[in-house]
Design a protein around this motif. Structure first.
Motif, PDB file in Angstrom:
ATOM      1  N   PRO A 224       0.756  -1.294   0.006  1.00 21.41           N
ATOM      2  CA  PRO A 224      -0.006   0.111   0.034  1.00 21.41           C
ATOM      3  C   PRO A 224       0.794   1.293  -0.122  1.00 21.41           C
ATOM      4  N   VAL A 225       0.191   2.628  -0.767  1.00 22.14           N
ATOM      5  CA  VAL A 225       0.953   3.653  -0.655  1.00 22.14           C
ATOM      6  C   VAL A 225       0.404   4.552   0.295  1.00 22.14           C
ATOM      7  N   VAL A 226       1.541   5.097   1.170  1.00 25.32           N
ATOM      8  CA  VAL A 226       1.086   5.946   2.193  1.00 25.32           C
ATOM      9  C   VAL A 226       1.352   7.371   2.012  1.00 25.32           C
ATOM     10  N   GLU A 227       0.492   8.194   2.306  1.00 22.67           N
ATOM     11  CA  GLU A 227       0.593   9.892   1.848  1.00 22.67           C
ATOM     12  C   GLU A 227       0.140  10.341   3.427  1.00 22.67           C
ATOM     13  N   ARG A 228       1.094  11.186   3.901  1.00 20.45           N
ATOM     14  CA  ARG A 228       0.836  11.704   5.074  1.00 20.45           C
ATOM     15  C   ARG A 228       0.337  13.076   4.877  1.00 20.45           C
ATOM     16  N   ALA A 229      -0.790  13.249   5.678  1.00 21.32           N
ATOM     17  CA  ALA A 229      -1.394  14.608   5.752  1.00 21.32           C
ATOM     18  C   ALA A 229      -1.144  15.473   7.003  1.00 21.32           C
ATOM     19  N   ASN A 230      -0.959  16.650   6.739  1.00 26.36           N
ATOM     20  CA  ASN A 230      -0.503  17.517   7.974  1.00 26.36           C
ATOM     21  C   ASN A 230      -1.660  18.345   8.616  1.00 26.36           C
ATOM     22  N   TRP A 231      -2.241  17.554   9.427  1.00 28.55           N
ATOM     23  CA  TRP A 231      -3.326  17.927  10.430  1.00 28.55           C
ATOM     24  C   TRP A 231      -2.927  18.988  11.183  1.00 28.55           C
ATOM     25  N   ALA A 232      -3.805  20.106  10.930  1.00 31.18           N
ATOM     26  CA  ALA A 232      -3.621  21.177  11.759  1.00 31.18           C
ATOM     27  C   ALA A 232      -4.897  21.975  12.221  1.00 31.18           C
ATOM     28  N   PHE A 233      -6.036  21.150  11.971  1.00 32.69           N
ATOM     29  CA  PHE A 233      -7.226  21.720  12.531  1.00 32.69           C
ATOM     30  C   PHE A 233      -7.307  21.657  14.233  1.00 32.69           C
ATOM     31  N   ASP A 234      -6.697  22.305  14.961  1.00 33.63           N
ATOM     32  CA  ASP A 234      -6.756  22.080  16.298  1.00 33.63           C
ATOM     33  C   ASP A 234      -7.943  22.753  16.915  1.00 33.63           C
ATOM     34  N   ASP A 235      -8.630  23.615  16.228  1.00 37.46           N
ATOM     35  CA  ASP A 235      -9.954  24.091  16.789  1.00 37.46           C
ATOM     36  C   ASP A 235     -10.925  23.378  16.704  1.00 37.46           C
ATOM     37  N   LEU A 236     -10.657  21.930  16.247  1.00 36.90           N
ATOM     38  CA  LEU A 236     -11.828  21.058  16.154  1.00 36.90           C
ATOM     39  C   LEU A 236     -11.882  19.851  17.296  1.00 36.90           C
ATOM     40  N   ASP A 237     -12.864  19.623  17.833  1.00 35.36           N
ATOM     41  CA  ASP A 237     -13.088  18.304  18.712  1.00 35.36           C
ATOM     42  C   ASP A 237     -13.461  17.140  17.958  1.00 35.36           C
ATOM     43  N   ILE A 238     -13.036  16.033  18.155  1.00 29.89           N
ATOM     44  CA  ILE A 238     -13.442  14.870  17.415  1.00 29.89           C
ATOM     45  C   ILE A 238     -14.102  13.783  18.403  1.00 29.89           C
ATOM     46  N   TYR A 239     -15.003  13.243  17.982  1.00 28.80           N
ATOM     47  CA  TYR A 239     -15.817  12.320  18.887  1.00 28.80           C
ATOM     48  C   TYR A 239     -16.288  11.043  18.062  1.00 28.80           C
ATOM     49  N   VAL A 240     -16.027   9.918  18.814  1.00 30.64           N
ATOM     50  CA  VAL A 240     -16.597   8.831  18.273  1.00 30.64           C
ATOM     51  C   VAL A 240     -17.796   8.526  19.271  1.00 30.64           C
ATOM     52  N   ILE A 241     -19.119   8.131  18.800  1.00 24.36           N
ATOM     53  CA  ILE A 241     -20.061   7.784  19.420  1.00 24.36           C
ATOM     54  C   ILE A 241     -20.734   6.449  19.403  1.00 24.36           C
ATOM     55  N   ALA A 242     -20.930   5.587  20.402  1.00 26.79           N
ATOM     56  CA  ALA A 242     -21.456   4.336  20.196  1.00 26.79           C
ATOM     57  C   ALA A 242     -23.069   4.401  20.272  1.00 26.79           C
ATOM     58  N   THR A 243     -23.559   4.265  19.384  1.00 27.99           N
ATOM     59  CA  THR A 243     -25.110   4.233  19.085  1.00 27.99           C
ATOM     60  C   THR A 243     -25.898   3.057  19.767  1.00 27.99           C
ATOM     61  N   GLY A 244     -25.303   1.987  19.869  1.00 26.58           N
ATOM     62  CA  GLY A 244     -25.942   0.784  20.236  1.00 26.58           C
ATOM     63  C   GLY A 244     -26.625  -0.096  19.348  1.00 26.58           C
ATOM     64  N   GLY A 245     -27.021  -1.228  19.510  1.00 25.99           N
ATOM     65  CA  GLY A 245     -27.263  -2.235  18.163  1.00 25.99           C
ATOM     66  C   GLY A 245     -26.491  -3.427  18.424  1.00 25.99           C
ATOM     67  N   ASP A 246     -27.039  -4.648  17.911  1.00 30.72           N
ATOM     68  CA  ASP A 246     -26.368  -5.701  18.156  1.00 30.72           C
ATOM     69  C   ASP A 246     -25.665  -6.310  16.767  1.00 30.72           C
ATOM     70  N   HIS A 247     -24.324  -6.573  16.584  1.00 26.83           N
ATOM     71  CA  HIS A 247     -23.680  -6.775  15.401  1.00 26.83           C
ATOM     72  C   HIS A 247     -23.720  -8.399  15.230  1.00 26.83           C
ATOM     73  N   SER A 248     -24.284  -9.081  16.041  1.00 23.68           N
ATOM     74  CA  SER A 248     -24.244 -10.410  15.814  1.00 23.68           C
ATOM     75  C   SER A 248     -25.064 -11.330  14.818  1.00 23.68           C
ATOM     76  N   ASN A 249     -26.002 -10.527  14.280  1.00 27.49           N
ATOM     77  CA  ASN A 249     -26.740 -10.986  13.065  1.00 27.49           C
ATOM     78  C   ASN A 249     -26.571 -10.283  11.921  1.00 27.49           C
ATOM     79  N   LEU A 250     -25.420  -9.712  11.856  1.00 27.46           N
ATOM     80  CA  LEU A 250     -25.308  -8.451  10.719  1.00 27.46           C
ATOM     81  C   LEU A 250     -24.241  -8.856   9.575  1.00 27.46           C
ATOM     82  N   THR A 251     -23.462 -10.239  10.119  1.00 26.09           N
ATOM     83  CA  THR A 251     -22.551 -10.669   9.197  1.00 26.09           C
ATOM     84  C   THR A 251     -22.874 -10.659   7.519  1.00 26.09           C
TER      85      THR A 251
END
Length: 418
Positions: A224-251
């Motif tokens: 794989p080819v990798v290209e680095r990005a110069n992240w500088a958006f220090d005024d942003l907050d980032i969130y990952v939010i778990a919304t629930g739900g069962d993965h077991s029957n979603l294969t």
């Protein structure tokens, strides 16, 4: 190795710098984790002569369900990590004691696959060791105590974080730190695919091994080819939010996405969508509409458009064009919802993801959102302005504090800290 004492962490500029860079947090907030591991290590392995290793989690920023068809992904390492205190040993045995879990023991002289170990952390360790062995790298024993702040089931790859810390320990202790990030990522992917029994691409492991924000192009899966990005958006907050739900029957839902994309590729005489030039797709796509389902066609269209969004997102980051970047994230989210169609599953019988996406956009200060990762059930990714008051509390009330994870971009990948 040096004996780690409590004095090392107190008013130590080197430790302060590590915490600022790796965790985006003051040393005082991280010091208890390090001291707890030092005490735990001494109690279990009778030594405080340890080194500390850290392996982050990861987020997918843009590039939803593109990697398995040879596409492009924009991903990043985050400041949640698997932290390990490690001491040497000469008997070839690896022992790992994670907080709250039984001791794991692997003999590096005997790492044959075991059906009984499928789905276990022991399988992950053995898989990484086996990859090192059959690629003619050096292996050996070590004792490790671990603790993890990478939340399980939140879509930020806790298993990959664990795999990469094992790979990095072997890299530093027995290979002089000479192995590159993609090698360590491949070792970890191999462990997960072959020993753990979970099919996965290389994106999660690559993001964690590389650190920072990267475009990864999987046109050649082996290189794989990798290209680095110069992240500088220090005024942003980032969130990952778990919304629930069962993965077991979603294969079946997850499996249908690459299957249908490859079904479209077959209509063009190709195995993967990436093998089809974009101009050929635009010129001839109407000719295959009657040969595949509407959903398969839309998923293929998402693939081609998402690859372009990844490229445009990197350009926006490098140009410090924040609004352009946020617009691309939102476009990616809409494409996942309406073309890729991975925000709802009739089998899952819940609309948690779609409801969550509809609700977060109404919060003052939220500027971008999208499904995060596989979809159907699980998590969303949210960007908000740091200057906006009340976003934290609004998200906590809406989803529950235990389901809201506020993140920062980590510039480094899996590494020895000191």
């Amino acid at each position: 190795m040096a004996t780690i004492s409590q004095n090392f962490f107190k008013n130590n500029p080197a430790f302060d710098k590590i915490c600022e860079s790796v965790y985006s947090l003051p040393a005082s907030s991280e010091e208890p984790r390090f001291l707890e591991l030092a005490d735990m290590h001494e109690e279990i392995f009778n030594t405080r002569d340890v080194e500390y290793y850290s392996s982050p989690g990861r987020i997918e920023i843009v590039g939803n369900h593109t990697d398995h068809n040879g596409g492009k992904v924009l991903c990043a390492a985050i400041n949640f990590d698997t932290l390990a205190s490690v001491s040497t040993r000469t008997d070839g045995i690896i022992e790992v004691k994670s907080k709250g879990y039984p001791m794991l023991k692997v003999d590096t002289a005997d790492v044959k696959f075991s059906v009984a170990e499928v789905g276990t952390s022991t399988a992950l360790i053995k898989g990484v060791v086996d990859y090192f062995i059959h690629t003619n790298k050096k292996v050996g024993g070590f004792s490790a105590c671990m603790t993890s702040s990478v939340p399980k089931g939140s879509g930020v790859s806790s298993s990959s974080s664990f795999e990469l810390v094992i790979a990095e320990i072997l890299n530093v202790m027995y290979n002089g730190g000479s192995l590159d990030a993609i090698f360590k990522a491949k070792a970890s992917q191999y462990a997960e695919n072959t020993f753990f029994g979970k099919p996965c691409g290389l994106m999660d492991q690559s993001a964690i091994a590389l650190g920072g924000v990267n475009l990864i192009d999987f046109k050649d899966f082996e290189n794989p080819v990798v290209e680095r990005a110069n992240w500088a958006f220090d005024d942003l907050d980032i969130y990952v939010i778990a919304t629930g739900g069962d993965h077991s029957n979603l294969t079946d839902d997850y499996a249908a996405i690459p299957y249908e994309m490859k079904e479209v590729a077959t209509c063009f005489g190709a195995k993967l969508l990436r093998e089809i030039p974009r101009d050929k797709w635009e010129r001839d796509k109407q000719n295959i509409k009657h040969k595949v389902s509407e959903r398969a066609f839309l998923r293929a269209e998402h693939f081609f458009e998402e690859n372009e969004r990844v490229e445009n997102a990197v350009k926006a980051i490098d140009d410090k064009a924040e609004q352009d970047f946020l617009d691309i994230v939102n476009e990616s989210g809409l494409s996942s919802r309406f073309k890729l169609q991975n925000t709802y599953s009739p089998a899952g019988k819940n609309k948690n993801l779609e409801n969550a996406l509809d609700r977060v956009v109404k919060i003052d200060g939220v500027v971008a959102s999208r499904v995060h990762g596989g979809g159907f059930a699980g998590t969303i990714l949210v960007f908000a302005k740091k200057s906006a008051s009340g976003v934290d509390s609004a998200l906590n009330v809406m989803f529950g504090e235990s389901n809201v994870f506020k993140l920062a971009i980590r510039p480094t990948g899996a590494e020895k800290l000191f």
